[in-house]
Design a protein around this motif. Structure first.
Motif, PDB file in Angstrom:
ATOM      1  N   MET A   1      -9.783   2.634 -34.211  1.00 30.25           N
ATOM      2  CA  MET A   1     -10.251   2.926 -32.882  1.00 30.25           C
ATOM      3  C   MET A   1      -9.100   2.826 -31.884  1.00 30.25           C
ATOM      4  N   LEU A   2      -8.265   1.801 -32.055  1.00 32.83           N
ATOM      5  CA  LEU A   2      -7.123   1.659 -31.147  1.00 32.83           C
ATOM      6  C   LEU A   2      -6.167   2.830 -31.274  1.00 32.83           C
ATOM      7  N   ARG A   3      -5.930   3.284 -32.495  1.00 38.53           N
ATOM      8  CA  ARG A   3      -5.032   4.425 -32.709  1.00 38.53           C
ATOM      9  C   ARG A   3      -5.545   5.647 -31.956  1.00 38.53           C
ATOM     10  N   CYS A   4      -6.849   5.831 -31.975  1.00 39.71           N
ATOM     11  CA  CYS A   4      -7.438   6.969 -31.269  1.00 39.71           C
ATOM     12  C   CYS A   4      -7.291   6.814 -29.752  1.00 39.71           C
ATOM     13  N   LEU A   5      -7.452   5.608 -29.257  1.00 39.88           N
ATOM     14  CA  LEU A   5      -7.385   5.398 -27.809  1.00 39.88           C
ATOM     15  C   LEU A   5      -5.958   5.453 -27.263  1.00 39.88           C
ATOM     16  N   VAL A   6      -4.989   4.939 -28.003  1.00 43.60           N
ATOM     17  CA  VAL A   6      -3.625   4.924 -27.473  1.00 43.60           C
ATOM     18  C   VAL A   6      -2.915   6.247 -27.678  1.00 43.60           C
ATOM     19  N   GLN A  12       0.941   0.715 -25.543  1.00 43.65           N
ATOM     20  CA  GLN A  12      -0.012   0.363 -24.499  1.00 43.65           C
ATOM     21  C   GLN A  12      -1.355  -0.061 -25.094  1.00 43.65           C
ATOM     22  N   TRP A  13      -1.359  -0.537 -26.331  1.00 43.85           N
ATOM     23  CA  TRP A  13      -2.597  -0.905 -26.995  1.00 43.85           C
ATOM     24  C   TRP A  13      -3.312  -2.045 -26.277  1.00 43.85           C
ATOM     25  N   GLU A  14      -2.549  -2.923 -25.650  1.00 44.63           N
ATOM     26  CA  GLU A  14      -3.148  -4.065 -24.975  1.00 44.63           C
ATOM     27  C   GLU A  14      -4.022  -3.636 -23.797  1.00 44.63           C
ATOM     28  N   GLU A  15      -3.635  -2.534 -23.147  1.00 45.05           N
ATOM     29  CA  GLU A  15      -4.378  -2.059 -21.987  1.00 45.05           C
ATOM     30  C   GLU A  15      -5.738  -1.481 -22.364  1.00 45.05           C
ATOM     31  N   VAL A  16      -5.864  -0.953 -23.569  1.00 38.28           N
ATOM     32  CA  VAL A  16      -7.125  -0.341 -23.977  1.00 38.28           C
ATOM     33  C   VAL A  16      -7.956  -1.249 -24.886  1.00 38.28           C
ATOM     34  N   LEU A  17      -7.439  -2.431 -25.190  1.00 37.27           N
ATOM     35  CA  LEU A  17      -8.132  -3.322 -26.105  1.00 37.27           C
ATOM     36  C   LEU A  17      -9.509  -3.730 -25.586  1.00 37.27           C
ATOM     37  N   THR A  18      -9.622  -4.011 -24.298  1.00 36.78           N
ATOM     38  CA  THR A  18     -10.920  -4.431 -23.757  1.00 36.78           C
ATOM     39  C   THR A  18     -11.939  -3.293 -23.825  1.00 36.78           C
ATOM     40  N   ARG A  19     -11.499  -2.057 -23.570  1.00 36.25           N
ATOM     41  CA  ARG A  19     -12.412  -0.908 -23.682  1.00 36.25           C
ATOM     42  C   ARG A  19     -12.857  -0.701 -25.123  1.00 36.25           C
TER      43      ARG A  19
END
Length: 187
Positions: A1-6, A12-19
């Motif tokens: 999921m993180l790979r898809c978001l970043v 910048q994975w930390e910025e999207v972790l909460t989402r």
């Protein structure tokens, strides 16, 4: 999921972790059928689209908007269910159930991923066989009697197994490593 978001910005994975965490906790789990939020808090989290659930309001415009929005969500949900049913029917139309018995001769597709790194060649045979099925795990997985020089697991998914049919009507006798040579010669 993180790979898809970043996507193109992996640092910048930390910025999207909460989402990502919120999305994961909001979605129903396949095994429980409920979202982690629902299991912990006994209700789904409030989202932006939850304005359809308004407390009793005296504004006719707000009630009208809420009613039309609720109707639209119901219509979208029904369309998604119909679409999913059509996808399932189409997939089931092309799906074929294959059941094999122990001892059946089959052809087995050896995928590139099964070979140890550096041992696969593009010119290798894609299917090997005929080889017998030695055990049935379930309707979806079988164990076959792979030749000794194949250094890989002998368990295969049914999607990689085809029933062997000889090129003519001749009977095929398979000499398995388990059978002894004296059994075939006895009267």
């Amino acid at each position: 999921m993180l790979r898809c978001l970043v996507q193109d910005h992996p640092k910048q994975w930390e910025e999207v972790l909460t989402r990502a965490e919120f999305a994961y906790n909001s979605m129903p789990n396949r095994s429980t059928g409920k979202s982690p939020f629902y299991i912990v808090y006994t209700k789904a989290p409030n989202l932006a689209i939850d304005i359809a659930i308004l407390p009793k309001c005296k504004s006719l415009a707000a009630e009208s908007f809420s009613g039309s929005y609720t109707d639209m969500l119901t219509e979208v949900r029904n369309h998604i269910l119909k679409s999913n049913q059509r996808y399932k029917e189409f997939a089931d139309h092309h799906r074929r159930q294959r059941i094999f018995s122990i001892g059946d001769l089959v052809m087995v597709r050896i995928r590139k991923e099964r070979f140890p790194p550096g041992t696969y060649s593009k010119l290798m045979r894609r299917k090997i066989g005929p080889i017998p099925i030695t055990a049935k795990i379930n309707d979806n997985a079988y164990i076959v009697d792979l030749p000794a020089d194949y250094n890989m697991s002998s368990t295969f998914n049914v999607s990689d197994i085809w029933a062997y049919s000889p090129p003519d009507d001749a009977v095929v006798i398979n000499s398995s490593s388990e059978s002894s040579s004296t059994e075939a010669g006895e009267d």
